[in-house]
Design a protein around this motif. Structure first.
Motif, PDB file in Angstrom:
ATOM      1  N   PRO A 189      34.917  42.518  48.969  1.00  0.00           N
ATOM      2  CA  PRO A 189      35.255  41.704  50.143  1.00  0.00           C
ATOM      3  C   PRO A 189      34.153  40.753  50.578  1.00  0.00           C
ATOM      4  O   PRO A 189      34.437  39.695  51.160  1.00  0.00           O
ATOM      5  N   ASP A 190      32.862  41.100  50.255  1.00  0.00           N
ATOM      6  CA  ASP A 190      31.766  40.215  50.635  1.00  0.00           C
ATOM      7  C   ASP A 190      31.492  39.140  49.585  1.00  0.00           C
ATOM      8  O   ASP A 190      30.544  38.348  49.719  1.00  0.00           O
ATOM      9  N   GLY A 191      32.291  39.110  48.513  1.00  0.00           N
ATOM     10  CA  GLY A 191      32.132  38.088  47.494  1.00  0.00           C
ATOM     11  C   GLY A 191      31.310  38.493  46.294  1.00  0.00           C
ATOM     12  O   GLY A 191      31.285  37.774  45.284  1.00  0.00           O
ATOM     13  N   ALA A 192      30.623  39.622  46.356  1.00  0.00           N
ATOM     14  CA  ALA A 192      29.815  40.078  45.225  1.00  0.00           C
ATOM     15  C   ALA A 192      30.718  40.586  44.113  1.00  0.00           C
ATOM     16  O   ALA A 192      31.855  41.017  44.373  1.00  0.00           O
ATOM     17  N   PRO A 193      30.247  40.533  42.839  1.00  0.00           N
ATOM     18  CA  PRO A 193      31.066  41.080  41.746  1.00  0.00           C
ATOM     19  C   PRO A 193      31.442  42.532  42.023  1.00  0.00           C
ATOM     20  O   PRO A 193      30.587  43.349  42.387  1.00  0.00           O
ATOM     21  N   GLY A 194      32.692  42.844  41.873  1.00  0.00           N
ATOM     22  CA  GLY A 194      33.164  44.150  42.306  1.00  0.00           C
ATOM     23  C   GLY A 194      33.721  45.014  41.197  1.00  0.00           C
ATOM     24  O   GLY A 194      33.298  44.953  40.037  1.00  0.00           O
ATOM     25  N   GLN A 195      34.717  45.798  41.561  1.00  0.00           N
ATOM     26  CA  GLN A 195      35.326  46.750  40.641  1.00  0.00           C
ATOM     27  C   GLN A 195      36.385  46.079  39.768  1.00  0.00           C
ATOM     28  O   GLN A 195      36.772  44.935  39.978  1.00  0.00           O
TER      29      GLN A 195
END
Length: 597
Positions: free
Chosen positions: A203-209
């Protein structure tokens, strides 16, 4: 002894091979005498409608359009339902009509309790149910429990929620492998090509799952280890049962539960690299816990009047494992994919039919038989293909050697007559009663199947078997719509419209009506099966069922027929005069016949 041959009053089948000619080379031995074997399958002990049912599949997009959108709709089905009733079917399996962005022709559902505006409204569904009830036809809804659309409200909420949240537990999210999680959680491949994992930002824009999708990236898989998912689908079932649905065809019924730990697997997702036993050891298919889901679903269906049914699309192997899906407290029916995929070969057909009947008899369930559906090339094309094999899951394209349409239709009608003589349930795909084949010359720019795009055209996809139906000559789209259909129809379909075939007593349409009427009259769906003895090694297949002898000639030479009344032949030329037969008749190659001794 003849097993259950008493139904034939001691009738002994005498078949003599035709003499060798330049046109028909001899098939040894020159003379054959054989009888009915002991029973492979005894008459059904139950008479529920689903044990001997004939179910007609409607693919709504391609059935009938009443709005000029170029896409079929529910009012179109209601308007033409009397035509399907005239075939003599028991039920209709309705492919998905739910709200959907239509990235996989409706198998990407965004709202399971709503009708997509392309197809109409809930009121239109209610009118369809009312007309089906008037015509005494049941409507089976195609439910898609393995995955939904990425536009489903639950998935949108999951994307907006942090890792480990309750919203994300509705789906299968995992951290990636490798440095900074740059690699997917495992090596699973999508059924439509490419990785089965797609990475999304946090949700914060960082690469996620990553989330799992066994099909297109727009179809995230549900997490069936979460009881909330099961509760949601049980509520969905009740929603449609309360509106009068006669039951459900369950899409990808074998895939809901995944093996613990999601271990790597080196097979192809569609099983095409595992001839004979695809999915046998796949960690994403056929897990034991999935049967608990369907026991609960069966319990729900049993609470409603009118024998509401469940049919599994469970592509598991071997056939003995498929029988687990139709134990007395689970599904009523399961599609018989091994039969569907068996080629034009007498020994192979006899083997899979025998195994199927034994496997399903062991759990007190009927086997089902099907030759075409929306996911495979139509059998009029498949059986007329000149090339040795079609691409798995795909049809033929403009660059391929084209099928022989005359041979394909002859074999398709013969295969249908043979199939409808078998005890159990039968499925018919819309348009096969018109003898339709695939659109094998479909220009590639029209293709919409996601497997075509995801494989950069390596796989053609299934569009060729999904072309809109030809009804009459009233419009350029042959009565399907006032506009152009969502896929173009092949040249030449103007001669095989339903209107044209109504006027032709030798048409495939009239042939289907006669076959289904005789099937019902002679109670073949609940009957027995005794193979004709002595055909091993010969391209002739025959069996007795409830006093009817069913013969299929898969060879290259005519076969003299025994004495008896011809109830129905697969074509006007299937049976010919013969001085070599005591009956004076012979069954031609690529033909089938029902005889009453």
């Amino acid at each position: 002894m003849y097993g259950n041959a008493s139904t034939f009053d001691g009738f002994v089948v005498m078949l003599e091979r035709m003499p060798q000619t330049d046109e028909h080379p001899a098939t040894p031995p020159a003379h054959l005498e054989f009888r009915l074997e002991d029973a492979t399958h005894a008459p059904s002990s139950g008479n529920e409608w689903w044990r001997r049912s004939v179910i007609y599949q409607i693919y709504p997009r391609s059935f009938r359009d009443t709005t000029g959108s170029g896409i079929g709709d529910l009012p179109g089905i209601t308007a033409e339902l009397h035509h399907i009733a005239s075939l003599g079917v028991d039920a209709i399996w309705l492919s998905p009509f739910f709200a959907s962005p239509q990235k996989d022709a409706g198998y990407d559902v965004s709202d399971y309790r709503a009708v997509d505006p392309l197809f109409g409204t809930l009121a239109d569904f209610d009118e369809l149910i009312a007309e089906a009830n008037r015509l005494e036809i049941k409507i089976l809804v195609d439910i898609v429990p393995n995955h939904c659309s990425s536009e489903h409200a639950m998935f949108r909420e999951a994307l907006a929620s942090p890792r480990g949240s309750a919203a994300r537990e509705h789906f299968i999210f995992r951290d990636g492998r490798g440095k900074d999680g740059q690699l997917p959680p495992n090596n699973w491949q999508s059924h439509f090509g490419g990785s089965a994992w797609t990475r999304v930002p946090d949700p914060d824009g960082a690469p996620g799952q990553y989330y799992l999708h066994l099909f297109d990236h727009s179809q995230p898989d549900f997490n069936w280890d979460n009881p909330a998912v099961g509760d949601e689908f049980e509520s969905i079932l009740r929603f449609w049962l309360d509106r009068g649905a006669g039951g459900f065809r369950v899409d990808v019924a074998h895939a809901l539960i995944k093996a613990s730990g999601l271990p790597d697997w080196h097979g192809r997702a569609d099983g095409a690299d595992s001839p004979g036993y695809p999915f046998a050891d796949a960690p994403m298919f056929g897990q034991p816990a999935v049967h608990d889901v369907y026991r609960r679903w069966r319990s729900i269906c049993d609470q409603y009047p009118g024998e509401r049914v469940l049919c599994a699309e469970a592509n598991v192997h071997p056939i003995e494992a498929m029988a687990d899906w139709v134990r007395p407290d689970e599904m009523h029916q399961s599609f018989n994919f091994p039969f569907l995929h068996t080629g034009w070969d007498a020994a192979a057909l006899k083997a899979i039919i025998t195994r199927s009947l034994k496997a399903f008899d062991a759990v007190g369930a009927p086997s089902t038989w099907v030759l075409s559906n929306h996911d495979v090339p139509r059998h009029a094309t498949r059986l007329g293909a000149v090339s040795p094999a079609l691409r798995p899951g795909d049809g033929l394209g403009p660059e391929d050697v084209q099928p022989d349409p005359v041979l394909g239709l002859a074999r398709a009608r013969a295969a249908t007559l043979f199939m409808l003589g078998l005890p159990g349930g039968a499925y018919i795909y819309q348009g096969e009663e018109l003898g339709l084949g695939d659109h094998t010359l479909l220009p590639h720019e029209y293709r919409q199947d996601p497997s075509y795009a995801r494989t950069n055209g390596e796989r053609l996809g299934r569009d060729g078997c999904r072309v809109p139906l030809p009804w009459n000559d009233s419009t350029p789209s042959l009565g399907f719509s006032d506009a152009a259909g969502w896929l173009p129809q092949p040249e030449g379909w103007g001669t095989v419209t339903r209107q044209a075939q109504e006027a032709d007593p030798d048409s495939t349409l009239h042939f289907y009506r006669l076959a289904l009427d005789l099937r019902r009259t002679h109670n073949l769906g609940l009957g027995n099966l005794n193979w004709v003895e002595g055909t091993d090694g010969a391209q002739l297949l025959g069996f007795g069922n409830s006093g009817v002898l069913v013969l299929l000639n898969l060879g290259t030479a005519p076969v003299p027929l025994p004495a008896g009344d011809v109830l129905l032949a697969s074509s006007a030329t299937a049976v010919a005069r013969s001085t070599e037969a005591a009956s004076g008749l012979a069954l031609n190659p690529d033909a089938a016949v029902w005889l009453r001794p």
